[in-house]
Motif scaffolding. Structure first.
Motif, PDB file in Angstrom:
ATOM      1  N   SER A   1       0.903  -1.409   0.180  1.00 35.62           N
ATOM      2  CA  SER A   1      -0.102   0.068   0.484  1.00 35.62           C
ATOM      3  C   SER A   1       0.734   1.512   0.144  1.00 35.62           C
ATOM      4  CB  SER A   1      -0.896  -0.016   1.263  1.00 35.62           C
ATOM      5  OG  SER A   1      -2.147   1.261   1.353  1.00 35.62           O
TER       6      SER A   1
ATOM      7  N   LYS B   1       0.446   3.489   4.941  1.00 33.12           N
ATOM      8  CA  LYS B   1       0.233   2.798   6.075  1.00 33.12           C
ATOM      9  C   LYS B   1      -0.762   1.874   6.887  1.00 33.12           C
ATOM     10  CE  LYS B   1       2.434   5.513   9.089  1.00 33.12           C
ATOM     11  NZ  LYS B   1       3.823   6.519  10.285  1.00 33.12           N
ATOM     12  N   ASP B   2      -2.041   3.197   6.857  1.00 30.17           N
ATOM     13  CA  ASP B   2      -2.808   2.903   7.442  1.00 30.17           C
ATOM     14  C   ASP B   2      -3.894   2.280   6.504  1.00 30.17           C
ATOM     15  OD1 ASP B   2      -3.007   4.478   6.450  1.00 30.17           O
ATOM     16  OD2 ASP B   2      -4.163   5.889   8.009  1.00 30.17           O
TER      17      ASP B   2
ATOM     18  N   PRO C   1      -3.921  -1.206   5.154  1.00 30.68           N
ATOM     19  CA  PRO C   1      -4.045  -2.745   4.048  1.00 30.68           C
ATOM     20  C   PRO C   1      -4.694  -3.458   3.092  1.00 30.68           C
ATOM     21  CG  PRO C   1      -4.762  -2.814   6.273  1.00 30.68           C
ATOM     22  CD  PRO C   1      -4.920  -1.122   6.093  1.00 30.68           C
TER      23      PRO C   1
ATOM     24  N   GLY D   1       2.838   9.643   6.055  1.00 24.97           N
ATOM     25  CA  GLY D   1       2.264   8.558   5.611  1.00 24.97           C
ATOM     26  C   GLY D   1       1.402   8.170   5.201  1.00 24.97           C
ATOM     27  N   THR D   2      -0.039   8.247   6.267  1.00 20.25           N
ATOM     28  CA  THR D   2      -1.422   7.819   6.546  1.00 20.25           C
ATOM     29  C   THR D   2      -2.398   8.194   5.902  1.00 20.25           C
ATOM     30  OG1 THR D   2      -1.683   9.810   7.897  1.00 20.25           O
ATOM     31  CG2 THR D   2      -0.435   7.497   9.328  1.00 20.25           C
TER      32      THR D   2
END
Length: 646
Positions: free
Chosen positions: A528, A531-532, A534, A558-559
């Motif tokens: 992905s 990172k949050d 999946p 990165g979210t």
């Protein structure tokens, strides 16, 4: 008032007059030597060769065939295979009997469309499958005639590939039409281009005996050549369903008088009468099946190019997947007008009607074999909608496809009131689709002198039309939420609710936008972008698509924060990027709570300039307020109105 005649009529071929100059180096191998042209031996003593052709397999041609056969003459009958067996058209046995009597049967496509408005696959289906269908009836098919005399180099090439030895045009040889005064008096034998053989205008109800005779006498007086007559109806030409006479009709008395005169010319040795096959010669080529039709679409809006924005192929004057239809005595003119229903950047389609005596005119979904026509299931009902401006009454007309591809009149809606200056929406639920139907075509019509403008069509299987228990017809944005549901942009919740006032989260927003784009083919990355988010998470594909399209960048850490609410300023940014980051008009509106230093200042101004947002009273936008699900549906609906998909 219900219109129930044929949806289309042959175009007056003077619209297609063209000088046939064969350009050196033409990529199509169409000369006599390259196509294996095998013409009969030259007959210097006979100045002209006449071919009597009959188009469309109309039932009233049978008496004419018997009459000329009894005079010792044979004809060529260009026959759309989809018409055979339908009311007022010949049956299989009747067409077979024509061939058995020495007449020629030729191809004329399956459903008689304008082939230049179709893509390569559909043209190939129409031309090749027509020949296969006719051959399966035991008919020897060697020659073709273009529906509406409409062709181009690509269509000519496909006709050749499908195994035809020649194809007839119209309006390329001098006739009674003043427009043809500079044209040649005949086609040559062999033709310079066997895949657009020249012929005079088709015969209609204005022709006299002298007009018919002049084609032969003028050809003979100028050295002699090949003259192809084209007839449609012999008799009164009246459609039994509507009582309207087709102008492409000659009376039985006139046809017989001319045929008798022509037979006398044969006896006198001043002319010979042959079929097209008798002139062109050649052998029967192997059959080639057309490509399979695309899989039927059964969910969402069944109409392709519903806003009529995408142009048709090959510089067609009509929108992709749409075609004009008319019948009766009237003069329609079809044009694009702007702005359309959706906004200043859009267009709609206008029909101007004059000289009205009878019949109607309309735009319809292309009546084809699968490229564009909406699929249908017998027994089901369909919800049709369209926006219009009309100087008079209008109604939906509906047709359906059955059998080998014949399109027949089905039904009409009640009338909708005139609305000459403001957009009005027509909405109608059809009766159940008849048995045997495989596709349908609808369109609003004009039935009197005046204008009709239409735009933004919708057609849904009523079994798939969904309402939400918490969005009644009186609710804010009911129309917009319903549209989003019908077009598969939202599915709502399992309990049958939409939860209109609940804030939309970033996950769901990604799904809305992906579906708004048409759910394009996309393979998400194995890892992905966020990172949050999946791979097992809801809307994994949609969120990553949003990133790969440059619509979202996520957060610096990165979210993506998929379950956070989406603020109104972020929605403006997402839609702006989805549209390709266009220039913002200098005069775009501003809001008192959106300053030049506000994040997404220009994106919000662009949203207002397009009309996607109207803001709040007091000239407020409320940029950092989360957007509710019903408001998001409204934004998506208005975006599509301004920037519709093809």
């Amino acid at each position: 008032m219900v219109s129930n005649a044929s949806p289309t009529r042959e175009t007056k071929t003077s619209n297609f007059h063209k000088s046939r100059v064969i350009v050196a180096g033409l990529t199509l191998a169409l000369t006599a030597s390259t196509i294996g042209f095998v013409a009969p031996a030259a007959q210097a003593a006979v100045p002209s060769t006449v071919t009597l052709t009959f188009d469309d397999a109309n039932l009233d041609q049978l008496g004419a065939a018997t009459f000329i056969n009894n005079l010792g003459m044979k004809g060529t009958f260009f026959t759309p295979s989809g018409y055979i067996g339908s009311p007022n058209y010949m049956s299989v046995s009747q067409v077979q009997a024509l061939q058995a009597a020495g007449n020629e049967i030729g191809g004329h496509s399956v459903t008689h469309p304008d082939l230049t408005t179709m893509n390569v696959d559909e043209v190939t289906r129409q031309v090749c499958t027509d020949r296969v269908n006719l051959a399966n009836m035991g008919l020897d098919i060697q020659n073709f005639a273009y529906p509406f005399a409409s062709e181009n180099a690509a269509v000519e090439s496909i006709v050749q590939q499908c195994g035809y030895n020649s194809a007839r045009g119209l309006g390329d040889v001098r006739s009674k039409s003043a427009e043809s005064a500079t044209f040649p008096f005949f086609e040559t034998i062999p033709p310079a281009n066997a895949y657009v053989t020249g012929a005079p205008d088709q015969v209609d109800n204005t022709w006299t005996l002298l007009d018919l005779q002049n084609l032969v006498t003028n050809a003979n007086a100028n050295g002699g050549g090949w003259v192809q007559y084209t007839f449609h109806h012999i008799g009164d030409g009246i459609d039994p369903g509507s009582g309207v006479a087709d102008p492409l009709t000659v009376s039985t008395a006139l046809f017989q008088e001319f045929s008798t005169w022509l037979a006398g010319q044969v006896t006198a040795g001043t002319v010979v009468v042959k079929t097209v096959k008798g002139v062109i010669g050649g052998t029967t080529k192997p059959l080639l099946a057309g490509p399979a039709a695309p899989a039927a679409t059964t969910l969402g809006n069944l109409i392709q190019n519903p806003s009529m924005e995408t142009p048709g192929p090959n510089d067609s004057p009509y929108p992709n997947c749409w075609a004009p239809g008319s019948y009766g005595a009237n003069t329609p003119v079809y044009t694009a007008v702007s702005p359309g229903h959706g906004g200043t950047a859009t267009a709609a389609r206008q029909i101007g009607l004059s000289n009205y005596v009878s019949g109607d005119a309309k735009f319809l979904q292309q009546m084809d074999l699968g490229q564009c026509a909406p699929s249908a299931t017998p027994g089901k009902t369909y919800l049709a909608k369209a926006w219009y401006k009309a100087s008079g009454l209008t109604q939906f007309e509906a047709y359906y496809r059955t059998g080998l591809g014949n399109w027949v009149y089905w039904t009409a809606s009640p009338m909708f009131a005139a609305s000459s200056t403001e957009w009005a929406q027509a909405s109608w639920i059809s009766e159940p689709v008849p048995a045997g139907a495989t596709a349908i075509s609808i369109g609003l019509n004009i039935l009197a002198n005046g204008t009709l403008i239409t735009d933004d069509y919708e057609l849904y299987d009523t079994a798939t039309v969904r309402s939400f228990t918490d969005v009644p017809a009186t609710a804010n944005f009911y129309k917009e939420v319903s549209w989003a549901s019908n077009n598969l942009i939202t599915t709502g919740y399992l309990d049958g609710t939409f939860r209109p006032l609940q804030n939309i989260d970033r996950n769901a927003m990604a799904a809305f936008m992906y579906r708004l784009a048409g759910s394009p083919a996309y393979t998400p990355p194995a890892v992905s972008h966020f990172k949050d988010v999946p791979p097992t998470g809801p809307f994994y594909k949609e969120v990553n698509w949003l990133y790969d399209q440059g619509i979202t960048t996520g957060y610096a850490d990165g979210t993506f924060r998929p379950f956070d609410s989406v603020n109104r300023d972020a929605v403006a940014a997402f839609l702006y990027r989805m549209n390709g980051k266009p220039a913002v008009p200098a005069n775009a509106p501003t809001f008192v709570d959106v300053r030049t230093t506000t994040p997404f200042y220009n994106e919000i101004r662009w949203l207002a300039a397009t009309g996607i947002t109207t803001g709040y009273p007091g000239n407020l936008y409320k940029p950092i307020q989360p957007i509710a699900r019903d408001a998001m549906a409204a934004f998506v609906y208005r975006y599509n109105q301004n920037f519709p998909k093809g």
